[in-house]
Design an enzyme around this catalytic site. Structure first.
Site, PDB file in Angstrom:
ATOM      1  CG  HIS A  35      -5.671  -8.956   0.165  1.00 60.57           C
ATOM      2  ND1 HIS A  35      -5.939  -9.394  -1.107  1.00 60.57           N
ATOM      3  CD2 HIS A  35      -5.516  -7.613   0.063  1.00 60.57           C
ATOM      4  CE1 HIS A  35      -5.954  -8.376  -1.942  1.00 60.57           C
ATOM      5  NE2 HIS A  35      -5.688  -7.283  -1.249  1.00 60.57           N
TER       6      HIS A  35
ATOM      7  CG  HIS B  91      -4.472   1.666  -2.915  1.00 60.52           C
ATOM      8  ND1 HIS B  91      -5.034   0.450  -3.204  1.00 60.52           N
ATOM      9  CD2 HIS B  91      -4.370   1.723  -1.563  1.00 60.52           C
ATOM     10  CE1 HIS B  91      -5.289  -0.200  -2.077  1.00 60.52           C
ATOM     11  NE2 HIS B  91      -4.892   0.536  -1.074  1.00 60.52           N
TER      12      HIS B  91
ATOM     13  NE  ARG C 266      -3.639  -2.355   2.488  1.00 62.02           N
ATOM     14  CZ  ARG C 266      -3.328  -3.602   2.848  1.00 62.02           C
ATOM     15  NH1 ARG C 266      -2.097  -3.866   3.295  1.00 62.02           N
ATOM     16  NH2 ARG C 266      -4.214  -4.569   2.785  1.00 62.02           N
TER      17      ARG C 266
ATOM     18  NE  ARG D  48      -2.745  -3.016  -1.971  1.00 63.42           N
ATOM     19  CZ  ARG D  48      -2.446  -4.061  -1.200  1.00 63.42           C
ATOM     20  NH1 ARG D  48      -1.174  -4.380  -0.999  1.00 63.42           N
ATOM     21  NH2 ARG D  48      -3.391  -4.789  -0.638  1.00 63.42           N
TER      22      ARG D  48
ATOM     23  CE  LYS E 229      -7.875  -1.640   5.012  1.00 63.82           C
ATOM     24  NZ  LYS E 229      -8.439  -1.662   3.640  1.00 63.82           N
TER      25      LYS E 229
ATOM     26  CE1 TYR F 194      -1.335 -24.594   4.859  1.00 61.31           C
ATOM     27  CE2 TYR F 194       0.240 -25.662   6.314  1.00 61.31           C
ATOM     28  CZ  TYR F 194      -0.481 -25.645   5.134  1.00 61.31           C
ATOM     29  OH  TYR F 194      -0.342 -26.663   4.239  1.00 61.31           O
TER      30      TYR F 194
END
Length: 407
Positions: free
Chosen positions: A360, A333, A243, A336, A270, A370
């Protein structure tokens, strides 16, 4: 003899205070200045106590007798009316000082700053408070009614700032709920405002999704003639797809050029979860150029005005405008979305690895840990492949035939 209004009006001041009784513990005290003060005497556990009711004629004879009656009932039930009155007064004084702005600033400090929320999130919270403060900032938080909050939100709506209005309502709701949890107010008045605001359209950041256009953007960045730090930030941004706020707040101590990894602390993310970014040889080259220019202290991309501050949040988008790209064509932005689309359409990479690279959020914390471990090696290979592919596009080389390609 019980008091009457005629007797009360006839009472004259003397050199010293004196009392005139009414009945069952109620009396009036006349002061040397002419004041007539209602008092109620009672006993608890053998100790005599006194309740101050108010002054005559502001408190009438009937009102004073009613207050005394309620006080007698309280004593009979085991209460202490004078103590309860002091508690009410102290609470009223406490709550009158608990303005919305005071509680909001405490919320930002206690629940956001000290909990390690991202700097950008805290800046936005203060921005929302600035929008609300003129209307309700000085109001005691326990007295604010829904219409008082709605008024500034509707003013924002009237200027077309629907998303800002929605986020201000959400921020105010968090402050009120914090106020409830800390006994400063009893409810959240914003809960009654759901549905009162225009629902903003979903915001999609402009992004290039066609290979030849992306190659053109990369060549335009190479030809950028502005501040060199800005140019290098523009060159690095397409490769790392973090970001914009995460990029501009990068610090040298987070970057390991030997192992090729950038470790972003949770407070800058974020989702408030630490994130590692694998660095391709191209990105390490750009960062080496930066280090030779500025050294390896502080911010990687400092402001042109002060090395103590990161570059402005508008710097990269402003640079795109200087290059001739509109906000409907390219945004920082949106890079991305460009990377996500190209990587997914290539069919070469596990979608989970791409999502992890984009940082995310994963609602399942165990699954998130994991994936972070399982996909690291793939992410390292993917980062190098992506940088190599961007170089191909920049030089007009081969184009991967994915669903995004036009032919």
């Amino acid at each position: 003899m019980p008091l009457t209004d005629t007797r009360l009006r006839a009472l004259k001041p003397k050199d010293k205070p004196y009392k005139v009784t009414d009945e069952r513990g109620l009396y009036v005290e006349v002061t040397p200045t002419g004041g007539k003060l209602w008092r109620f005497r009672y006993r608890i556990g053998g100790a005599q106590k006194k309740l101050c009711i108010g002054s005559y004629p502001d408190i009438s004879l009937k009102q004073a007798r009613d207050e005394a009656y309620e006080a007698r009932r309280a004593v009979a039930s085991g209460g202490d009316p004078a103590f309860e009155k002091r508690k009410r007064k102290i609470r009223a004084e406490f709550l009158s000082a608990q303005t919305f702005e005071a509680v909001a600033r405490e919320y930002i400090e206690q629940m956001m700053v000290q909990n390690g929320r991202a700097d950008g999130t805290i800046v936005k919270a203060n921005y929302f408070l600035d929008k609300l403060a003129p209307a309700i900032g000085n109001r005691p938080i326990n007295e604010i009614e829904p219409f008082e909050v709605l008024a500034p939100l509707k003013r924002l709506e009237a200027t077309g700032k629907h998303e800002t209005a929605k986020k201000c309502r959400s921020f105010a709701g968090r402050v009120f709920r914090y106020g409830v949890a800390t006994t400063r107010c009893k409810s959240d008045p914003t809960s009654m405002l759901k549905g009162a605001l225009v629902t903003p359209r979903a915001k999609h950041y402009a992004a290039i999704l066609e290979p030849t256009e992306l190659g053109g953007l990369l060549r335009a960045i190479d030809d950028f003639t502005g501040y060199m730090v800005t140019k290098l930030a523009l060159q690095i941004a397409p490769h790392v797809f973090v970001r914009p706020g995460e990029l501009r707040h990068a610090e040298w101590h987070e970057i390991d050029l030997v192992d090729g990894v950038w470790k972003i602390p949770a407070g800058k993310m974020k989702a408030r979860r630490a994130h590692a970014v694998p660095l391709s040889k191209q990105v390490r080259g750009y960062l080496t150029d930066l280090a030779e220019m500025l050294g390896r202290e502080g911010y990687v991309f400092p402001s042109a005005r002060s090395s103590k501050r990161p570059m402005s949040e508008n710097t990269l988008n402003a640079a795109f405008r200087r290059m001739g790209y509109s906000k409907e064509e390219v945004t920082a932005h949106g890079l991305r979305a460009t990377a996500s689309t190209f990587l997914n359409e290539s069919g070469l990479w596990n979608p989970d690895a791409i999502e992890r690279a984009l940082a995310h959020g994963d609602s399942n914390v165990v699954r998130g840990i994991y994936h972070r471990g399982k996909h690291w090696d793939e992410r390292v290979r993917m980062a190098q492949w992506w940088s190599d592919y961007l170089d191909e596009l920049r030089t007009g080389g081969k184009v991967i035939m994915g669903k995004f390609a036009k032919g």
